[in-house]
Design a protein around this motif. Structure first.
Motif, mmCIF file in Angstrom:
data_model
loop_
_atom_site.group_PDB
_atom_site.id
_atom_site.type_symbol
_atom_site.label_atom_id
_atom_site.label_comp_id
_atom_site.label_asym_id
_atom_site.label_seq_id
_atom_site.Cartn_x
_atom_site.Cartn_y
_atom_site.Cartn_z
ATOM 1 N N PRO A 23 -46.465 2.418 22.448
ATOM 2 C CA PRO A 23 -46.473 3.858 22.160
ATOM 3 C C PRO A 23 -45.757 4.679 23.229
ATOM 4 C CG PRO A 23 -48.656 2.903 21.824
ATOM 5 C CD PRO A 23 -47.837 1.864 22.506
ATOM 6 N N SER A 24 -45.895 4.279 24.500
ATOM 7 C CA SER A 24 -45.224 5.019 25.573
ATOM 8 C C SER A 24 -43.718 4.946 25.421
ATOM 9 C CB SER A 24 -45.650 4.461 26.934
ATOM 10 O OG SER A 24 -47.038 4.621 27.141
ATOM 11 N N VAL A 25 -43.212 3.759 25.072
ATOM 12 C CA VAL A 25 -41.771 3.609 24.865
ATOM 13 C C VAL A 25 -41.325 4.453 23.679
ATOM 14 C CG1 VAL A 25 -39.956 1.971 24.222
ATOM 15 C CG2 VAL A 25 -41.688 1.319 25.906
ATOM 16 N N TYR A 26 -42.118 4.445 22.626
ATOM 17 C CA TYR A 26 -41.770 5.233 21.434
ATOM 18 C C TYR A 26 -41.721 6.728 21.763
ATOM 19 C CZ TYR A 26 -42.039 7.175 16.711
ATOM 20 O OH TYR A 26 -41.791 7.887 15.559
ATOM 21 N N LEU A 27 -42.704 7.188 22.531
ATOM 22 C CA LEU A 27 -42.762 8.611 22.863
ATOM 23 C C LEU A 27 -41.627 9.027 23.795
ATOM 24 C CD1 LEU A 27 -46.619 9.012 23.367
ATOM 25 C CD2 LEU A 27 -45.259 9.916 21.484
ATOM 26 N N MET A 28 -41.263 8.152 24.753
ATOM 27 C CA MET A 28 -40.251 8.511 25.744
ATOM 28 C C MET A 28 -38.828 8.214 25.269
ATOM 29 S SD MET A 28 -41.787 9.890 28.342
ATOM 30 C CE MET A 28 -42.822 10.665 27.087
ATOM 31 N N LEU A 29 -38.635 7.132 24.505
ATOM 32 C CA LEU A 29 -37.288 6.717 24.120
ATOM 33 C C LEU A 29 -37.010 6.834 22.625
ATOM 34 C CD1 LEU A 29 -36.808 3.538 26.364
ATOM 35 C CD2 LEU A 29 -36.055 5.877 26.804
ATOM 36 N N GLY A 30 -38.060 6.871 21.807
ATOM 37 C CA GLY A 30 -37.858 6.991 20.365
ATOM 38 C C GLY A 30 -37.820 8.430 19.888
#
Length: 405
Positions: free
Chosen positions: A22-29
């Motif tokens: 989720p952190s990757v999705y929020l920051m990079l997605g």
């Protein structure tokens, strides 16, 4: 006994994936979706500040460490914080891009705090339950989980959003997190063959900065990774603005780029020796300069999709190599018996540099557009390359001193 440790490794790896995706999705997605909705570069950059809790990871660790014994073991901390994180993901699923930007930022920030905080007892529990013979594998499993999170959060979840809408990725990641927490609940918190051994004294943060060569390394730590990482943050909006459909962007930068990052990281770890790390560092930064310059040139000269895709692939490779080197050096430069506090300090500095650059780059994007922003990142990376070359021997002497301890 070995089979039980393998099961523990699987559970901890799944937890790492469930927390990081989720952190990757929020920051990079989300930057892709934001740009698709017409958000400015400044707004996208400011939303990257939701990752700021990573800077204060040492502070978040204090209550976990203080109230860890008996009534509040690491597993209970993980279940409590993980449950709160699950609620934050469900709240985000109920929101949407039409949510007021201030409220959306608060929800993302809350998720970021809880993800960062939950990671602390998870890591502590893995160290407690796994014997020393299993910890090398644990590091590999954790690294693999983070890369898998990059592919899932930066690619697969974007495709899911394009197909099923805003809520679908958050619901899918909530199911993954819930599954990991249920599996963790089945584990009994025990000592991994370390019980009865006295613990070394806790390290003091000031001792890290008093080491010879600490100053040059801190400066390099702040500037080594952020410029290539910022280009990676804005790569998805760049490709979207260059005419690539959103699903193609997810495949190119999310799944394809993440896979190239995995290969580059593993190859770097395989080919670069521990003793050679301080000497390879300037070459790696110089490679970042060349990649950023190539990407800036490709956008400025409008050379076509093929060249832009090639530059994007090189950027992914540079990201993988850079992250592999910096994490290796961070572990190498942690004092014996003070690894936790020293690694925490370096991780906070690393996060500070990574989070400070994107908002500034967003302003440059709005004023000077992509070529100007990428040129600025190239010049900044070049200055870091000069610094890393000048401080190479100081860093090498420090590494040698650490190896002798």
């Amino acid at each position: 006994m070995k089979s039980s440790y393998r099961w523990h490794q699987f559970v901890f790896g799944l937890l790492g994936l469930a927390l990081a995706a989720p952190s990757v999705y929020l920051m990079l997605g989300l930057p892709l979706l934001m740009r698709e909705q017409g958000w400015s570069g400044t707004e996208i950059g400011l939303f990257q500040l939701a990752g700021l809790p990573a800077v204060f990871k040492v502070v978040l660790a204090l209550p976990v460490e203080r109230w860890q014994p008996a009534r509040w073991p690491y597993r209970r901390w993980t279940l409590l914080l993980g449950g709160a994180y699950l609620l934050a993901l469900l709240a985000l699923a109920a929101a949407g891009m039409e949510t007021p930007k201030a409220l959306l930022f608060v929800l993302i920030l809350a998720g970021s705090v809880l993800a960062t905080w939950t990671d602390i007892p998870v890591s502590a529990l893995a160290i407690k339950m796994l014997p020393p013979s299993e910890r090398t594998l644990a590091g590999g499993v954790r690294s693999a989980a983070l890369f898998a999170a990059a592919i899932i959060g930066g690619g697969a979840m974007l495709l899911l959003e394009q197909a099923l809408g805003w809520a679908a990725p958050f619901l899918a990641m909530s199911v993954l997190l819930l599954s990991a927490l249920v599996l963790l609940g089945s584990l009994e918190e025990t000592e991994g063959s370390q019980s009865g051994k006295p613990l070394p004294s806790r390290g003091r943060p000031g001792g890290f900065f008093r080491q010879p060569g600490a100053g040059p390394w801190v400066v390099l730590l702040l500037g080594y990774f952020p410029f290539v990482a910022t280009a990676w943050v804005y790569l998805k909006p760049l490709l979207l603005d260059q005419g690539f459909p959103a699903p193609q962007v997810a495949w190119i930068a999310g799944i394809g780029g993440g896979s190239l990052g995995v290969l580059a990281s593993l190859a770097t770890a395989r080919l670069v020796s521990r003793e050679g790390l301080p000497y390879v560092l300037p070459l790696s930064v110089l490679g970042n300069v060349l990649v950023l310059g190539l990407l800036a040139s490709a956008v400025w000269l409008e050379v076509g999709a093929a060249w832009l895709l090639a530059a994007s692939g090189l950027l992914a490779l540079a990201m993988g190599a850079t992250s592999s080197l910096v994490f290796s050096l961070m572990m190498d430069f942690s004092r014996q018996y003070h690894q936790a506090v020293d690694y925490g300090i370096q991780a906070s500095l690393f996060a500070l540099g990574r989070l400070a650059v994107p908002p500034l780059a967003g302003v440059l994007l709005d004023i000077y557009h992509y070529p100007g922003m990428l040129l600025a990142l190239t010049v900044a990376a070049f200055l870091v390359a000069l610094l890393s070359g000048a401080q190479r021997f100081a860093v090498a002497r420090w590494a040698g001193g650490q190896a002798a301890r």
